[in-house]
Design an enzyme around this catalytic site. Sequence first.
Site, short mmCIF file in Angstrom:
data_model
loop_
_atom_site.label_atom_id
_atom_site.label_comp_id
_atom_site.label_asym_id
_atom_site.label_seq_id
_atom_site.Cartn_x
_atom_site.Cartn_y
_atom_site.Cartn_z
N PHE A 1 48.01 18.95 57.10
CA PHE A 1 48.58 19.96 57.96
C PHE A 1 47.49 19.95 59.36
O PHE A 1 47.79 20.63 60.15
CB PHE A 1 48.23 21.40 57.12
N LYS A 2 46.38 19.24 59.00
CA LYS A 2 45.35 19.12 60.17
C LYS A 2 45.86 18.52 61.65
O LYS A 2 45.37 18.78 62.51
CB LYS A 2 44.14 18.50 59.74
N ASP A 3 46.99 17.71 61.21
CA ASP A 3 47.57 17.07 62.25
C ASP A 3 48.08 18.07 63.28
O ASP A 3 48.04 17.96 64.55
CB ASP A 3 48.78 16.13 61.97
N THR B 1 40.56 16.56 57.61
CA THR B 1 40.22 16.78 59.08
C THR B 1 39.77 15.69 59.63
O THR B 1 40.04 15.37 60.80
CB THR B 1 39.14 17.84 58.98
#
Length: 571
Positions: A169-171, A202
């Site tokens: 999800f950090k993308d 991250t």
Amino acid sequence: ALYSFSSLPLAGTIAVRSLAVLIPVASTLFYPRSFATGLRLFNHPRLYTTSNVSNAGPRKMLFRSTRGNFLDMTFEEAVFEGLAPDGGLLVPHFIPDVSKEWRSWKDQAFHELAYSIASKFVGDEIPKEDLKALMEKSYKSFTHEDVVPVRTVGDLEIMELFHGPTFAFKDVALQALGNLFEYFLLRNNKRITVVGATSGDTGSAAIAGLSGKKNVECFILFPEGRVSPIQQLQMTSVLDDNVHCIAVQGTFDDCQTIVKNLFCDLNFKKTYSLGAVNSINFARIMFQITYYFYTYFKKFPDCDGTMSFSVPTGNYGDILAGYYAKRMGLPVQHLIVATNENDILNRFFSTGEYSTRGIVLQTSSPSMDIGISSNFERYLFYLFGLDNKRLSMEMKAFRDQGRLRVDEVQLKKAKFDFLAACCTEAQTKETIAKFHKEHNYMLDPHTACGVNAVHQLRHKMLPPCSNDANTAKHYMVVLATAHPAKFSSAVVAATGIEAEMPEGLARLAGSQVRFTVLAPKLETIKEFIKSTVPDPTGSRNVYTMKHYFGLVTGAAACVAVGVALGKNMKA
């Protein structure tokens, strides 16, 4: 202030008003990058807020520290500042109210929606077309046309946040943040040294967003032996000259503490132009708000229902974005804080005490193996009614004693804002196995915590959640924060089956790697940065013909303007 003088004799007026413009121009002789900052003062947003301009339009967004000592930063300043000099986190002066317009966004593509939300915080600091182009560029590398598709699995909706370049999800935030850094740096002829701590995802997402970027050096600290093999390979196989991975012989909390202390060393921060990619950088929170709105529109195209979200939570950034979305006007019923056995947040929402245990347990969900949730300070700022003095006092007590406590009224408010549950290692394994058996859908261990939390708390949810399209007006969404193939050992242990490996991960096998193993000591990390980064002063303050031309032209223009104004006043 100098320019405002008008009661001086003509010669004095010319001199003083010319000086007011010459100061930021002449300062380039000592610090060229201040040229852009000086000129920006003439259109600084703080000069045009509703508090000091009559008949003003919408307020311009500014940012301040949660601890109160640093006020009125622009968006650009907030992006580069990361952690405030007083140790606080930066928050917007106000949360934008979009209750009258958010429904008009329902048909927008993901990058268009990202622009609509970001523009509320950026204002006119980035031209409209430039910001739109930045958002479109940021999501071209995602493999799904929806960027973050939502799938119905049993009685839940799964928001798949793992279709970016590093399958986590950090993308979503870090692809955009990397482009934002590069945009500001090139516009202002600046350089930056990005320093970040990672518990797994991250780091690889930051590197994917920053590798090869102009005017950027990137240092990522990760705890040695406490990230999954694929997570480590994703980071250390990137061999670009501007990427530097450091395996710290400690925990994620050690990494995070080192990074915070680097930012608190103001001389070091200034000399090396430090910038943050961790969720202490508000821009990351801002970009993550997008997928809460986007998922809502996918399930409620007529904007006629409510939605709840269960969020696997470690550092509190992802769920904080959901909190901002709710405060902005999105119809969110429940926000569930789902932790693993490192349950500092679950304990807070149960007892009102935020306290460390002194150790960080190693689990199958390493991105949540965090003893202190750095973003939680932002929520406490709102919980304390924006009382920065109270927050500063409480955070000092937490630093000294390892605990802080809220009163009964504040705990009741916190329980209204969030539900919370802790998922044990046994429950994580059981949830992965059961979900795969019943629905033929593979969960990663972090997402399994989110699913399990829903099962624990469903009895507290009103109205009840259902994904029956004929009757439901309340959907329960679990954020799937990573692809299960990134945590193959946990998946195999639970199901006996290997998760299907995406091509982007499969091709990492056998890659050459580069990283440095260092002790968890602040001075050790400092010396490594100093020995790695080129001469910081020479590389960050580059004299070009543009500077000299600007200096000469600016001086001539200042004198001409001063003379003209003086003649008009004399007349």
